[in-house]
Structure formats: structure tokens, C-alpha cells
Write a protein that holds these residues in place. Sequence first.
Motif, PDB file in Angstrom:
ATOM      1  N   VAL A  99       1.171  -0.907  -0.341  1.00  0.00           N
ATOM      2  CA  VAL A  99      -0.090  -0.016  -0.114  1.00  0.00           C
ATOM      3  C   VAL A  99       0.991   1.192   0.041  1.00  0.00           C
ATOM      4  O   VAL A  99       2.519   1.172   0.440  1.00  0.00           O
ATOM      5  CB  VAL A  99      -1.303   0.405   1.239  1.00  0.00           C
ATOM      6  N   VAL A 100       0.474   2.668  -0.521  1.00  0.00           N
ATOM      7  CA  VAL A 100       1.208   3.328  -1.127  1.00  0.00           C
ATOM      8  C   VAL A 100       1.763   4.410   0.749  1.00  0.00           C
ATOM      9  O   VAL A 100       2.239   5.307   1.019  1.00  0.00           O
ATOM     10  CB  VAL A 100       1.031   4.564  -2.250  1.00  0.00           C
ATOM     11  N   HIS A 101       0.265   4.884   1.275  1.00  0.00           N
ATOM     12  CA  HIS A 101       0.623   4.740   2.078  1.00  0.00           C
ATOM     13  C   HIS A 101      -0.840   4.604   3.219  1.00  0.00           C
ATOM     14  O   HIS A 101      -1.495   3.450   3.080  1.00  0.00           O
ATOM     15  CB  HIS A 101      -0.743   6.729   1.882  1.00  0.00           C
ATOM     16  N   PRO A 102      -0.400   4.760   4.742  1.00  0.00           N
ATOM     17  CA  PRO A 102      -1.378   4.249   5.833  1.00  0.00           C
ATOM     18  C   PRO A 102      -3.036   4.315   5.760  1.00  0.00           C
ATOM     19  O   PRO A 102      -2.974   5.321   5.394  1.00  0.00           O
ATOM     20  CB  PRO A 102      -0.375   4.997   7.315  1.00  0.00           C
ATOM     21  N   LEU A 111       4.650   1.649   1.937  1.00  0.00           N
ATOM     22  CA  LEU A 111       5.273   2.672   0.761  1.00  0.00           C
ATOM     23  C   LEU A 111       6.133   4.086   1.211  1.00  0.00           C
ATOM     24  O   LEU A 111       7.105   4.695   2.096  1.00  0.00           O
ATOM     25  CB  LEU A 111       5.141   3.119  -0.297  1.00  0.00           C
ATOM     26  N   ALA A 112       5.115   4.734   2.393  1.00  0.00           N
ATOM     27  CA  ALA A 112       5.221   5.791   2.972  1.00  0.00           C
ATOM     28  C   ALA A 112       6.253   5.266   3.760  1.00  0.00           C
ATOM     29  O   ALA A 112       7.335   6.508   4.411  1.00  0.00           O
ATOM     30  CB  ALA A 112       4.220   6.995   3.581  1.00  0.00           C
ATOM     31  N   ILE A 127       9.148  15.437   3.930  1.00  0.00           N
ATOM     32  CA  ILE A 127       7.911  13.785   4.445  1.00  0.00           C
ATOM     33  C   ILE A 127       7.231  13.287   3.195  1.00  0.00           C
ATOM     34  O   ILE A 127       8.173  13.943   2.291  1.00  0.00           O
ATOM     35  CB  ILE A 127       6.806  15.052   5.524  1.00  0.00           C
ATOM     36  N   VAL A 128       6.694  12.669   3.303  1.00  0.00           N
ATOM     37  CA  VAL A 128       6.069  11.480   1.809  1.00  0.00           C
ATOM     38  C   VAL A 128       5.384  12.854   1.324  1.00  0.00           C
ATOM     39  O   VAL A 128       3.965  13.180   2.334  1.00  0.00           O
ATOM     40  CB  VAL A 128       6.435  10.581   2.368  1.00  0.00           C
TER      41      VAL A 128
END
Length: 299
Positions: A99-102, A111-112, A127-128
Motif C-alpha cells: 500500500v502506498v500510504h497508511p 511505501l510511505a 515528508i512523503v
Amino acid sequence: MENKLVFKVEKHQDGKKLREYLKLEKSLSSRLIKGAAMGKRITVNGNVVKLNYVVKENDEVAFDLVKEESQNIEPEKIDIKVVYEDKDLIVVNKQPGIVVHPTKSYPTGTLANGLLYYFKEKGENCIVRLVSRLDMDTSGLIIIAKNQFSHMALAREMSKESFEKSYLAVVHGNLTEKEGTINLPIYRTGGDSIKRIVDERGQESITHFKVVESFNGGDLVKLTLETGRTHQIRVHLTHLGHPLYGDSLYGIDDDKEYIERQALHAYRLKFPHPRTGENIELETSIPEDMEKLIEKIKR
């Protein structure tokens, strides 16, 4: 000067207020300008000035991009495949299943989380800022901005022709047309469902396609997005009667013997660099699980 934007005021720009100069001449957003001014990060000839300062020919305007920032995301050591990186952005090749972000369902292991750990290890205060996103089970190239300026510039470019995102997909069956454009509106069905359909109530959605290779059990297709709707490629190809292999949401449920996820890979990006304007072109090879899938459907 690495973390600064530096401009030299030209003759035709003489007499403009600093705010107007930065917004109209340098295309910086009002939010970016206001934040930098409040943080005393804008100088003219080395001196901090207010936004109503009137610029003069040959003034040197410096815009400091560094500011203290934090994110409520736990840094985690995760293997990240970096394809391109500089002081403004990083492009990574995301593996499937990440998953790219929580989210509530996936608070960690994203990924973040991995990127924040990566930045911390390098001593970079970033930051992301995701410029592009991919579904959990789609692999491929994702752009992350390292500062507010590059995020603003790249997000603005995404809707223009200068920004190209291309994918490789393996679909069931052989397409009748080997090359063409799908221009069909995509609509969210409503309720709790994340599923989209082709429906005249939807948003304009345009996908250009070209069959790269045909096999007994399907086609390898290259797709370039002109618009970026959620699940656009998956919805368009399913509507044509050629769902992606492994796509349990839009396709066929019993594809597990072929591949464990939708056979979709964001393999190519072309975009202008936010600072220099020079074109960046990046490509990644097709992932191993999609190669194995192709070997199976060749038989």
C-alpha cells in the motif's frame, strides 16, 4: 544553493511587487509563497523582505525550500527500489502487494513508512508527498516530491500532455483492434463499493492502447493514460470484454493459477523536471510474476 530557488529579476519584471513577481512570473502557488514569507524564507539580495517589496532589475530573489516538517507516520525499514533521485524528487519502483500510504486497514508496512525511514537514514528532512499513486496490487513507478515546491509543480503538470504515464497489462482474450483510444466515462457506483463502471453519468476518461504481443490465452497491452481516473485501465478493458488477468474486482475470480494479483505494471514515466523543465524519461522492466504469466498463456 541546493535547497533554494534563485531568480534574477529581468528588465520587463521591474516594478512588480514580490508577491506578484513570484506568482505570475515564477508560477509559485499563493499557499507556497505565503508559507515561505511567514517563515522568513524569502530574501532579496540577501535580506528578508515583505511580499509588498517592489522588485528591481537585477535583484536576486532567493526562495528557501527547507522548512521543519513532520508526519504522523512511523519510519520502517522496507526495501525500496529507487529508480531516480535528486534534491527535489524521488521515483521508486513499487512492488505488488504494498500500500502506498497508511490507512486504517494498513497502518504500517506501507511505501510511505519505508520512504520516511529512507529519508531519515540519508539525513534528509523530508515528508512523503505523493505525486502519483498506484493500487496495492499494481506494481511500478511512483513519483514522490521532496519539497512543497516540487509537489506543486509536478501536480500541476500531471494534467498536461507533457506528463506521460504508461502501463503494461496482460488481458484475457485477443483485442480486435490492435491499437486505438478508449474514450468512455467512468462512474462510481455509490455506497461502500470502490468499484467503478462505464456510465454516461461519469467523468471523461481516455486511455490509449496498443497490443505489444498476442498469445493463445491473451494479449500484452501497452496503455497510456490521458486522464487519471481510479481503476481507469481496469474498468475500460473489462468493459471491452478483456479483463486483466488476476483482477478479482473486475475480472475473473479463478486466475490464481496464473498470477496472484492484477497483471498491471506502471512501466514508464515522462515528465518535465520541476526545477529545470528538462524532460525526465524513466522505464522499468516487466515484473517476474507477469513474465511467468505470459509464459503460461503462450502455451
